[in-house]
Design a protein around this motif. Sequence first.
Motif, PDB file in Angstrom:
ATOM      1  N   ALA A 368       0.828  -1.202   0.000  1.00  0.00           N
ATOM      2  CA  ALA A 368       0.000   0.000   0.000  1.00  0.00           C
ATOM      3  C   ALA A 368       0.864   1.256   0.000  1.00  0.00           C
ATOM      4  CB  ALA A 368      -0.928   0.000   1.206  1.00  0.00           C
ATOM      5  N   ALA A 369       0.316   2.329  -0.562  1.00  0.00           N
ATOM      6  CA  ALA A 369       1.083   3.556  -0.750  1.00  0.00           C
ATOM      7  C   ALA A 369       0.332   4.770  -0.237  1.00  0.00           C
ATOM      8  CB  ALA A 369       1.423   3.748  -2.232  1.00  0.00           C
ATOM      9  N   VAL A 370       1.085   5.823  -0.004  1.00  0.00           N
ATOM     10  CA  VAL A 370       0.556   7.145   0.322  1.00  0.00           C
ATOM     11  C   VAL A 370       1.223   8.148  -0.608  1.00  0.00           C
ATOM     12  CG1 VAL A 370       0.698   9.031   2.012  1.00  0.00           C
ATOM     13  CG2 VAL A 370      -0.043   6.749   2.745  1.00  0.00           C
ATOM     14  N   VAL A 371       0.429   8.988  -1.256  1.00  0.00           N
ATOM     15  CA  VAL A 371       0.946  10.122  -2.029  1.00  0.00           C
ATOM     16  C   VAL A 371       0.466  11.381  -1.328  1.00  0.00           C
ATOM     17  CG1 VAL A 371       0.838  11.370  -4.207  1.00  0.00           C
ATOM     18  CG2 VAL A 371       1.028   8.878  -4.215  1.00  0.00           C
ATOM     19  N   ALA A 372       1.389  12.138  -0.753  1.00  0.00           N
ATOM     20  CA  ALA A 372       1.021  13.315   0.040  1.00  0.00           C
ATOM     21  C   ALA A 372       2.250  14.191   0.227  1.00  0.00           C
ATOM     22  CB  ALA A 372       0.452  12.889   1.393  1.00  0.00           C
ATOM     23  N   ASP A 373       2.024  15.428   0.641  1.00  0.00           N
ATOM     24  CA  ASP A 373       3.112  16.381   0.869  1.00  0.00           C
ATOM     25  C   ASP A 373       3.615  16.200   2.298  1.00  0.00           C
ATOM     26  OD1 ASP A 373       4.839  18.490   0.978  1.00  0.00           O
ATOM     27  OD2 ASP A 373       3.416  19.998   0.276  1.00  0.00           O
ATOM     28  N   LEU A 374       4.633  15.387   2.470  1.00  0.00           N
ATOM     29  CA  LEU A 374       5.098  15.009   3.799  1.00  0.00           C
ATOM     30  C   LEU A 374       5.930  16.083   4.481  1.00  0.00           C
ATOM     31  CD1 LEU A 374       6.027  11.285   3.075  1.00  0.00           C
ATOM     32  CD2 LEU A 374       3.948  12.158   4.172  1.00  0.00           C
ATOM     33  N   ASP A 375       6.388  17.090   3.732  1.00  0.00           N
ATOM     34  CA  ASP A 375       7.140  18.190   4.340  1.00  0.00           C
ATOM     35  C   ASP A 375       6.511  19.548   4.076  1.00  0.00           C
ATOM     36  OD1 ASP A 375       7.719  18.263   1.677  1.00  0.00           O
ATOM     37  OD2 ASP A 375       9.876  17.994   1.890  1.00  0.00           O
ATOM     38  N   SER A 376       5.309  19.548   3.504  1.00  0.00           N
ATOM     39  CA  SER A 376       4.516  20.767   3.305  1.00  0.00           C
ATOM     40  C   SER A 376       5.240  21.831   2.494  1.00  0.00           C
ATOM     41  CB  SER A 376       4.077  21.350   4.664  1.00  0.00           C
ATOM     42  OG  SER A 376       3.325  20.418   5.413  1.00  0.00           O
ATOM     43  N   ASP A 377       6.025  21.382   1.511  1.00  0.00           N
ATOM     44  CA  ASP A 377       6.739  22.356   0.663  1.00  0.00           C
ATOM     45  C   ASP A 377       5.987  22.672  -0.618  1.00  0.00           C
ATOM     46  OD1 ASP A 377       7.051  19.994  -0.730  1.00  0.00           O
ATOM     47  OD2 ASP A 377       9.196  20.243  -1.085  1.00  0.00           O
ATOM     48  N   GLY A 378       4.806  22.059  -0.798  1.00  0.00           N
ATOM     49  CA  GLY A 378       4.007  22.312  -1.986  1.00  0.00           C
ATOM     50  C   GLY A 378       4.121  21.271  -3.061  1.00  0.00           C
ATOM     51  N   GLU A 379       4.950  20.215  -2.851  1.00  0.00           N
ATOM     52  CA  GLU A 379       5.088  19.141  -3.832  1.00  0.00           C
ATOM     53  C   GLU A 379       4.744  17.810  -3.175  1.00  0.00           C
ATOM     54  OE1 GLU A 379       8.212  20.060  -7.142  1.00  0.00           O
ATOM     55  OE2 GLU A 379       9.224  20.261  -5.214  1.00  0.00           O
ATOM     56  N   GLN A 380       4.066  16.956  -3.941  1.00  0.00           N
ATOM     57  CA  GLN A 380       3.631  15.666  -3.424  1.00  0.00           C
ATOM     58  C   GLN A 380       4.817  14.702  -3.301  1.00  0.00           C
ATOM     59  OE1 GLN A 380       0.636  16.407  -2.322  1.00  0.00           O
ATOM     60  NE2 GLN A 380      -0.702  15.131  -3.567  1.00  0.00           N
ATOM     61  N   ASP A 381       4.901  14.024  -2.174  1.00  0.00           N
ATOM     62  CA  ASP A 381       5.917  13.013  -1.937  1.00  0.00           C
ATOM     63  C   ASP A 381       5.248  11.640  -1.955  1.00  0.00           C
ATOM     64  OD1 ASP A 381       7.813  15.175  -1.362  1.00  0.00           O
ATOM     65  OD2 ASP A 381       6.686  15.417   0.499  1.00  0.00           O
ATOM     66  N   ALA A 382       5.995  10.590  -1.708  1.00  0.00           N
ATOM     67  CA  ALA A 382       5.419   9.245  -1.771  1.00  0.00           C
ATOM     68  C   ALA A 382       6.040   8.329  -0.730  1.00  0.00           C
ATOM     69  CB  ALA A 382       5.613   8.649  -3.171  1.00  0.00           C
ATOM     70  N   PHE A 383       5.229   7.384  -0.275  1.00  0.00           N
ATOM     71  CA  PHE A 383       5.638   6.379   0.722  1.00  0.00           C
ATOM     72  C   PHE A 383       4.937   5.083   0.367  1.00  0.00           C
ATOM     73  CE2 PHE A 383       4.698   3.868   4.447  1.00  0.00           C
ATOM     74  CZ  PHE A 383       5.798   3.970   5.274  1.00  0.00           C
ATOM     75  N   VAL A 437      -3.329  17.101  14.628  1.00  0.00           N
ATOM     76  CA  VAL A 437      -3.640  18.377  13.978  1.00  0.00           C
ATOM     77  C   VAL A 437      -2.531  19.396  14.235  1.00  0.00           C
ATOM     78  CG1 VAL A 437      -5.497  19.994  13.457  1.00  0.00           C
ATOM     79  CG2 VAL A 437      -6.059  17.832  14.514  1.00  0.00           C
ATOM     80  N   ASP A 438      -1.304  18.995  13.897  1.00  0.00           N
ATOM     81  CA  ASP A 438      -0.174  19.916  14.045  1.00  0.00           C
ATOM     82  C   ASP A 438       0.383  20.366  12.698  1.00  0.00           C
ATOM     83  OD1 ASP A 438       1.087  17.630  13.176  1.00  0.00           O
ATOM     84  OD2 ASP A 438       2.630  17.628  14.735  1.00  0.00           O
ATOM     85  N   GLY A 439      -0.277  19.941  11.612  1.00  0.00           N
ATOM     86  CA  GLY A 439       0.160  20.360  10.288  1.00  0.00           C
ATOM     87  C   GLY A 439       1.169  19.457   9.631  1.00  0.00           C
ATOM     88  N   ALA A 440       1.467  18.304  10.235  1.00  0.00           N
ATOM     89  CA  ALA A 440       2.401  17.334   9.656  1.00  0.00           C
ATOM     90  C   ALA A 440       1.684  15.995   9.529  1.00  0.00           C
ATOM     91  CB  ALA A 440       3.649  17.189  10.530  1.00  0.00           C
ATOM     92  N   LEU A 441       1.757  15.374   8.347  1.00  0.00           N
ATOM     93  CA  LEU A 441       1.046  14.127   8.095  1.00  0.00           C
ATOM     94  C   LEU A 441       1.793  12.946   8.696  1.00  0.00           C
ATOM     95  CD1 LEU A 441      -0.060  14.669   4.397  1.00  0.00           C
ATOM     96  CD2 LEU A 441      -1.372  15.069   6.484  1.00  0.00           C
ATOM     97  N   ASP A 442       1.112  12.221   9.585  1.00  0.00           N
ATOM     98  CA  ASP A 442       1.671  11.034  10.215  1.00  0.00           C
ATOM     99  C   ASP A 442       1.232   9.796   9.436  1.00  0.00           C
ATOM    100  OD1 ASP A 442       2.527  12.753  12.501  1.00  0.00           O
ATOM    101  OD2 ASP A 442       0.361  12.893  12.813  1.00  0.00           O
TER     102      ASP A 442
END
Length: 559
Positions: A368-383, A437-442
């Motif tokens: 399974a994967a996650v596509v999301a902005d993990l560092d909130s820089d405006g670009e999507q990252d992946a895990f 809800v601290d603004g960082a995706l866990d």
Amino acid sequence: MRAGIVVGALLLAVLTAGCIVSVAPATDSPTPGETELAFTEVAEEVGFSYASVEGGAGNGNDGVYVGNLDGDLRQDIFVIGGDRPALFRSTEDGLQRSDALPNVSALTDPGAGRIQSALWLEDDGDGYDELVLFPRNGTAVYLDNEGGTLVHEEAGFETTYTNPVGVSTADYDGDGCLDLFVAQYGLWFDGSPQGWHGERWDVDNGNPNLLYRGTCGNGFERATDAGVGPDDRGAHWTLATSFVDVNGDGHPDIHAANDYFNDTLYVNDGDGTFTKRTMGAITDRNGMSSEVADLRGDARPEVFITNIFFPEERIVELPAMERRLFSNFLNNRLGKRLQGNNLLVANDSGYNDVGEQVGIAEGGWGWAAVVADLDSDGEQDAFHTTQTVVTFDDDEPVYPLPGVWVQQDGEFYRQDADAIGLEVANGRGVSQIDYDVDGALDLAVATYDEPYRFYRNDAEQGQSLQVLVDAGAGKTAVGAEVDATVDGGTRHFFANGRTDFQSQESPVIHVGTGDESSVDELRIVWPDGTERTLEDVETGQRIRVTPDGIQQRLGYESN
């Protein structure tokens, strides 16, 4: 591993969708101009105590599903794979085991197997998510959400499933009611995929995928006339699915990632029916996730599909006997399917796979994967989670760590997972959730035959805005599309069901803005065509937006 036990170990690995092969580990690429990600495993600390008990052959049923139990702005987590399913409510103090979940075993059909997958969906327009459970060898269990308590109700599910590994949702016929697509896998105990035998087949031999029409809180009915099901030659070994508008015509399509076969795209014809298209040979691998997102910031959806990456040039020389034992498996069973993850980009005649080109193909044995902005820089990252594989020579696992990439200007750079706090684990499902809800995706990770992991995101973050799209009473927001304009550039997001292999991610859309403290323009288009544009929306908060505007706010500092 001793030569005398290789055959038995090889058989076990085959049944668990693994293999025994010895390869050198991948070299992580440097990340120019990026702040390195950082995670801390905090499952016990935050109250996420749960462990898999599968321990047998097969891919397991270890899954994690994020939804909204209480109708508030916090997201909750349902898990399966342990002794019994469990529900964790998100509070200001962390995650707490909830008693809102009834005794699931008492609700399944006599003789039914384990719960294989689940789906949260807001089905009746009251603001509370319902939960539907899909068992092996049984019919679905529908749990209506009555103000934060889940109550069993009949919902018209009469089909007995074989191995329903994933379910996705959208309103495919435009009647305002959510519909369901159930993806089924085969059973290795009973046979193997046609493609397992080293040949290419026009017809696969798995279990049929199924489509249901919703009736807006009054149940579901099989859609046998929509071009999806046994009659469309649609029996596959499907592992993951997305129900989202892939071609941009305003109608949700269905992507199905298939094991040992080309992927399937059911194109919505706009009249209540689908046309089945077999995607190109570039997808004939072992598709184990389905993530549809605007990964590259071009306002067009790409499809990210995890696969297996074991390049032949990295295979370590083995003793002759061991080499003979697995060479047939490696060459004939997997063959070209060792080429890694797909990142599919649409062209005039179909899709191009740019996974290798942009640096995201090499992930090991991905699930399974996650596509999301993990560092909130405006670009999507992946895990993506990764299955551990044991080598012949020293019993050390190969590619044992999750695959994680940060994006910079369309290129993806793999991170050193060990150095940024991720642990060796035989991963399966994964969901992103900003639980505090601290603004960082866990990341909540379901693991096979061991305790589940919960990774708190400790990376340095840019600014961000989190958006929960709500359609208001009696309507659905699934299928809405969101455009966020920041500093002259626009990023595109889908408010879809967020489903994947044994997973469902948070429906909250995370808009990273880097150094910018506001979103210049937030434009939302709901499935019924309603539009709303908000200007100069401040970051640092989670908001619920309906066609009437912002209805709720939760500031990052308020938790």
